[in-house]
Design a protein around this motif. Structure first.
Motif, short mmCIF file in Angstrom:
data_model
loop_
_atom_site.label_atom_id
_atom_site.label_comp_id
_atom_site.label_asym_id
_atom_site.label_seq_id
_atom_site.Cartn_x
_atom_site.Cartn_y
_atom_site.Cartn_z
N ARG A 1 -69.91 -47.75 -2.57
CA ARG A 1 -71.30 -46.59 -2.57
C ARG A 1 -71.28 -46.32 -3.63
O ARG A 1 -72.70 -46.53 -4.33
N ALA B 1 -63.63 -47.53 -0.39
CA ALA B 1 -65.65 -47.09 -0.06
C ALA B 1 -66.27 -46.72 -1.54
O ALA B 1 -67.85 -46.71 -0.98
N ASP B 2 -65.62 -45.82 -2.17
CA ASP B 2 -65.96 -45.90 -3.27
C ASP B 2 -66.50 -46.50 -4.08
O ASP B 2 -67.75 -46.63 -4.87
N SER C 1 -68.36 -46.20 2.92
CA SER C 1 -68.71 -45.25 2.08
C SER C 1 -70.44 -45.11 3.06
O SER C 1 -70.60 -44.00 2.12
#
Length: 584
Positions: A325, A321-322, A358
């Motif tokens: 994002r 998810a990082d 994210s």
């Protein structure tokens, strides 16, 4: 179990009880300023005396910078500071009473002093949401007895009032800087122990963590390390082959393969050494005892383990998810493809799961958890195996009663309303939560090992090691080619490259299922006599169905059942102990 407790008036110094199996007590003072260190602290006498100045100035973090694993109790004359380590492996428990705040390094000792009842809601919350502090909270198995989080200090004023202060603030450094810090911290952690020990033993699984520590230990001048590998015949993995290769012609290392047909999960449960709090891995004690017995027989005064390295140095899947994002498109695709191949999932589904997460705040995640807890298992909408989560209930949630679901759901929903963690900090928050939960695990693993007569050490959880490893973003812990990139960079040139490049990890599913089938009658009895079921928190029948499925060889919630069984085992012992005390 050895423990410290808050003093009774008029004394201002902590009271000690039990036998000190490992480590030692050290005290320095200057007038009203006093410093007490308990455990495996390798500071020299001058460093300890210099610590008195940090006590006067209230620089609590400076008292956690020495090598080793230990508690610190400091007294300024007006305030007593009780400090746990960064990861929380040296637990501190406290309770508010009419006479003021009382504390102890043993929850059971403190509960006994206060005559505290069992807290079944807290036990269930930790069973179902162990890595979600917003749900599990700081509660323990006893009503009114709370646990100080890792990285914090308990400050008790002379009038009995207390406050809790966080002494460790997150930081971020470049990957290369963290690798250099980790290298120095690990070398210091191992060398300080081996230089102080007489008979050194070590786990030598063939995996990256314990094997590397044992090899580092042989670098200490004059060190003679006796290392053991569990040659498990019930599980198929490459551990033995890697261990043999790592041990071949290694100066200062004596290596032994240990095989024991009775060293199984769930074996001799009733003989497991006692722990202070429920310990989810208590069911594995006989397996550990089987291959570690030669170390105990040799009178080891230092046993090195790789405990904690997986939690500290590996990345949970939410790191994807990082990448989404931060719009690191190439890295995201590369890592999602690797996960898709590993899990036999469509790549697009893994990418979609990362993008969706994210866009999910931590507050949203807690509300989703609340909804999942409230829903009956048969009425939940099936979800894609590619879906990622910030927080998730364990498999034990399937056995909750309706009232238990309602209560835990309310906890999660209330936490969601008050959550203010920004999206950019969610993965860091989750990583620290997972580490602190492992700290509670490590504390009981050490208790159990000491109960078996083995001085268990976990250098990966020393404060300096933890600080170095936690100083990089979670996504930098991940790699598509090696298990632990930061550890590989830190140990390059110190251990063989082929070991650092190992991509497989030993698993013991065969041992678990064999042990479960062999001991199924005892497990049935523990569930039939379930105290959590009797108190209305767990549906014992549903858990029993899962036990029969697993005994038949059907894949299922083995880890969740293991945690439930060990909780029931702990409760049974606690009940027996209470009855014995009442009869005395």
């Amino acid at each position: 179990m050895y423990h410290l407790s808050s003093p009774e008036p008029p004394s201002r110094w902590p009271e000690a009880a039990g036998s000190l199996v490992d480590g030692r007590r050290r005290v320095v003072f200057d007038g009203a300023t006093r410093l007490f260190v308990l455990g495996n602290c390798y500071a020299d006498d001058r460093q300890l005396r210099d610590g008195l100045e940090h006590v006067r100035s209230g620089s609590w973090a400076r008292l956690t910078e020495w090598p080793g694993s230990y508690w610190v109790v400091a007294d300024t004359g007006d305030t007593m500071a009780v400090i746990t380590d960064v990861a929380g492996t040296r637990p501190v428990y406290f309770a508010e009473t009419p006479a003021g705040t009382q504390w102890s390094t043993s929850a059971r000792a403190l509960a006994s002093r206060l005559d505290a009842a069992l807290d079944y809601e807290a036990l269930t919350a930790r069973l179902v949401c162990p890595t979600v502090p917003e749900v599990a909270g700081d509660s323990t198995a006893f009503e009114g007895v709370r646990r100080l989080p890792g990285s914090h200090v308990l400050l008790v004023q002379r009038d009995g009032r207390h406050r809790i202060q966080k002494y460790e603030e997150p930081r971020t450094v470049p990957f290369e800087t963290a690798a250099a810090e980790l290298r120095e911290a690990l070398l210091t952690a191992v060398a300080s122990r081996t230089q102080a020990a007489g008979k050194i033993t070590a786990d030598f699984s063939g995996g990256l963590d314990s094997t590397s520590l044992a090899l580092l230990a042989t670098g200490t001048a004059g060190a003679d390390v006796f290392a053991v590998t569990h040659a498990d015949t019930t599980s198929r993995n490459e551990d033995v082959e890697y261990a043999l290769c790592a041990a071949a012609d290694q100066p200062g290392l004596r290596h032994e393969l240990v095989s024991d047909a009775d060293g199984l999960f769930f074996s001799e449960l009733l003989g497991a050494p006692a722990t202070d709090q429920p310990f989810p891995d208590a069911a594995r004690w006989r397996m550990r005892a089987a291959y570690q017995r030669p170390c105990t027989d040799r009178g080891s005064d230092l046993h090195l383990t790789g405990s904690g390295a997986d939690t500290l140095l590996s990345a949970s899947p939410f790191y994807l998810a990082d990448l989404a994002r931060e719009r690191k498109v190439w890295d995201l695709m590369h890592h999602c493809l690797a996960r898709a191949r590993l899990r036999h999932l469509p790549t697009y589904a893994v990418v979609a799961g990362a993008v969706q997460l994210s866009r999910t705040t931590h507050a949203d995640a807690l509300q989703h958890l609340a909804d999942d807890l409230a829903a009956r298992p048969g009425r939940r909408r099936p979800e894609s195996q590619a879906r990622l989560h910030w927080v998730r209930a364990s498999g034990a949630s399937a056995w909750l009663t309706l009232d238990a679901r309602r209560r835990l759901s309310l906890r999660a929903a209330s936490a969601a309303e008050g959550c203010s963690i920004p999206s950019s900090e969610t993965s860091r928050h989750r990583a620290w939560a997972e580490l602190h939960e492992f700290g509670t695990y490590e504390a009981e693993l050490r208790n159990q090992s000491h109960g078996a007569g083995l001085p268990h050490h976990a250098p990966f959880l020393d404060n300096a090691v933890v600080r170095a490893a936690m100083a990089i973003p979670v996504r930098e812990r991940a790699s598509t080619t090696v298990q632990k990139p930061l550890l590989g960079a830190a140990l390059k040139g110190l251990v063989p490259d082929w070991l650092l490049a190992r991509r497989t990890k030993g698993a013991y599913d065969g041992n678990a299922y064999t042990g479960l089938r062999r001991n199924v009658d005892l497990l049935r009895h523990l569930l039939a006599e379930s105290q959590l079921a009797a108190e209305g928190w767990i549906d014992g029948g549903a858990a029993g169905v899962e036990l029969e499925r697993l005994a038949a060889g059907v894949p299922g919630n083995l880890a969740a059942l293991e945690a439930l069984i060990t909780t029931e085992l702990w409760l049974q012992r606690e009940r027996t102990s209470t009855v014995a005390m009442q009869d005395a």
